[in-house]
Write an enzyme that holds these catalytic residues in place. Structure first.
Site, PDB file in Angstrom:
ATOM      1  N   LEU A 264      16.322  11.907  53.043  1.00  9.89           N
ATOM      2  CA  LEU A 264      15.598  11.947  54.299  1.00  9.89           C
ATOM      3  C   LEU A 264      14.085  11.938  54.108  1.00  9.89           C
ATOM      4  O   LEU A 264      13.348  11.468  54.981  1.00  9.89           O
ATOM      5  CB  LEU A 264      16.023  13.199  55.061  1.00  9.89           C
ATOM      6  N   SER A 265      13.625  12.418  52.959  1.00 10.06           N
ATOM      7  CA  SER A 265      12.179  12.450  52.742  1.00 10.06           C
ATOM      8  C   SER A 265      11.566  11.066  52.886  1.00 10.06           C
ATOM      9  O   SER A 265      10.408  10.913  53.247  1.00 10.06           O
ATOM     10  CB  SER A 265      11.880  13.007  51.358  1.00 10.06           C
ATOM     11  N   LYS A 266      12.374  10.046  52.619  1.00  8.23           N
ATOM     12  CA  LYS A 266      11.848   8.679  52.713  1.00  8.23           C
ATOM     13  C   LYS A 266      11.673   8.257  54.170  1.00  8.23           C
ATOM     14  O   LYS A 266      10.762   7.536  54.520  1.00  8.23           O
ATOM     15  CB  LYS A 266      12.791   7.678  52.023  1.00  8.23           C
ATOM     16  N   ARG A 267      12.604   8.693  54.997  1.00 12.10           N
ATOM     17  CA  ARG A 267      12.494   8.266  56.387  1.00 12.10           C
ATOM     18  C   ARG A 267      13.216   9.267  57.284  1.00 12.10           C
ATOM     19  O   ARG A 267      14.424   9.272  57.393  1.00 12.10           O
ATOM     20  CB  ARG A 267      13.093   6.869  56.547  1.00 12.10           C
TER      21      ARG A 267
END
Ligand code: GLU
Ligand code: ZN
Length: 498
Positions: A264-267
């Site tokens: 989730l850190s990516k998007r």
């Protein structure tokens, strides 16, 4: 050697983001778990800003970070603006300390100058890879002779500072994951200060943990291998008398997976903290959901307050398996939190969202406040985020009779047939003496459903769009009552001329 456990060290945890200004859900969870751990153990929650990258960090994003944490209601005991004994709490104000520590590491040979260029490192990595050997740093500059150093310096090379790792395995007991071992080939010597003098996260983070006497480091699983590198550095700092000699315990929080099973850190599907805030999540709603990402308060219970979480929070109960982020569930929890608010509280929280859409000005008048207070119960059960409530209530506050929030709805519903219905309803309502919900409902039913034989949807849809501007609105008859006779009739009239 420093003691490997510090049983009596006071509990001190930290949240130490880089100033991006927009935290993603994973960051929020890290902040929350640290906060809850500190509260549960009567310890200190330290807020530190890791702003060593001048190229990427800005004062604006620094402000955004403070603002975000404040909005969440995660009060910090030490940090920017709060102060504390071991500050400053912005790494950009601690460069002297890092330079001093780097010097001590170098002169004690815990770290050494590395003259390798990027190209050389890359080339040797390739060779190692091709030969099936570990491709990390190969120790090339560990024992350079004076002549080699002189030759590099003659070429004008500037050295980076590299921390010397031991050649034995690193083992530690993770508070979440149990015993973890890293073999030495997976944690090679690493750079702590760039050739241009810039100290890196690899140095500043453990130096600050040591000098700020952090007892427990709770952070994302992506930093597991950093821990294997940082532990020996912590021991070296202890040996050099830097910091209080507390060796922190580490707990790595599980990954949070978003849509498509990607990290989730990516998007963040909610658009990061600012996105959640803009849509009108309650901080306590967002935090309640985020708490469930790897932790549970027990049983099937999903709703709780921050204080209840703090009372129950134990790091050993965090589940090491990846957590799945579900925006729908997050919204549902927020909806439940919204429903649990008092009407006054909810009305107050709707104000900024009504201001955002231009329905309310900077200062609401007493009449507007009364109206909002009266209208709030109509939407409390019908929204999951505050912006939806504001969208539904906006029509009450605008005096523009052509006020239509959703032009698409108007086109779809205010057709020729729709306008006939609007005209009939206007005529019926104009004849009313008493302007209250019951009277409005009965006269409209009589005129549209009974006399014209319309189905309720076809009867009230056009009226709803004409009066509230949208197909989704608070209950129609109550809305008409709140809007008042003059304004309702004016809007019905205006809809006819669209
Ligand atoms: N500044 C680092 C980050 O935001 C901190 C990581 C840590 O907790 O050590 O990823
Ligand atoms: Zn080197």
């Amino acid at each position: 050697m420093v003691e490997t456990s510090a049983p009596k060290a006071p509990v001190r945890v930290r949240f130490c983001p880089s100033p991006t200004g927009n935290l993603h859900v994973g960051n929020v969870r890290t902040a929350l778990f640290n906060w809850a751990f500190a509260r549960h153990n009567g310890g200190a929650f330290v807020f530190r800003v890791e702003d060593t990258d001048a190229a990427r960090d800005s004062e604006e994003s620094y402000r955004g970070l403070l603002d975000s944490l404040r909005w969440l209601g995660l009060h910090w005991d030490e940090g920017p603006e709060a102060g504390g004994d071991v500050g400053p709490y912005r790494q950009s104000q601690r460069f002297d300390l890092y330079a001093e520590v780097a010097g001590a590491l170098r002169s004690s040979a815990r770290a050494y100058d590395c003259y390798c260029s990027h190209e050389e490192l890359e080339q040797r990595r390739e060779v190692a890879r091709a030969a099936g050997r570990p491709s990390g740093y190969d120790g090339h500059c560990r024992e350079l002779s004076d002549a080699q150093v002189a030759a590099y310096q003659d070429q004008g090379r500037k050295p980076a500072l590299r921390f010397r790792m031991s050649d034995t395995a690193i083992t530690f007991t993770d508070l979440v994951r149990g015993e973890i071992t890293f073999e030495p080939e997976h944690v090679p010597d690493y750079v702590v200060v760039r050739a241009n003098g810039q100290p890196l996260y690899t140095l500043t983070n453990p130096v600050d943990d040591a000098t700020m006497a952090i007892s427990h480091v709770l952070r994302g699983e992506d930093l597991l291998s950093s821990t294997a590198r940082q532990l020996p550095l912590h021991r070296a700092l202890g040996d050099l008398g830097i910091g209080g000699g507390v060796l922190p315990s580490y707990g790595h929080l599980p990954f949070v997976m978003g849509p498509g099973n990607r990290k989730l850190s990516k998007r963040d599907p909610g658009g990061g903290l600012l996105g959640y805030r803009e849509r009108g999540f309650l901080p306590e709603g967002l935090l309640n959901y985020v708490a469930l990402l790897g932790w549970s308060i027990g049983g099937d219970r999903e709703l709780f307050s921050l204080d209840e979480m703090a009372a129950e929070f134990r790091i050993e109960r965090v589940n090491p398996n990846p957590a799945q982020f579900d925006l729908k569930k997050c919204e549902a929890i927020n909806g439940l939190k919204l429903r649990a608010l008092s009407v006054d509280d909810l009305a107050r929280r709707l104000v900024p969202y009504l201001q955002d859409i231009g329905a309310l000005g900077a200062a609401a008048s007493p009449e507007q406040e009364t109206l909002l207070r009266a209208a709030t119960p109509l939407v409390q059960e019908r929204m999951t985020v505050l912006s939806e409530g504001a969208q539904m209530l906006g029509f009450l506050f605008s005096d523009d009779t052509t006020f239509v929030v959703d032009a698409g709805d108007a086109v779809a519903v205010l057709t020729a047939d729709g306008k006939e219905v609007v005209a009939a309803s206007r005529e019926a309502l104009a004849s009313l003496d008493a302007w209250d919900t019951a009277a409005i409902e009965s006269v409209l039913r009589e005129a549209l459903v009974v006399r014209r034989g319309l189905r309720p949807k076809n009867a009230f849809g056009p009226v709803r769009v004409a009066v509230t501007g949208r197909r989704i609105s608070p209950p129609l008859f109550e809305s008409l009552e709140l809007l008042g006779r003059e304004r309702s009739l004016a809007r019905l009239g205006a809809a006819l001329t669209r």
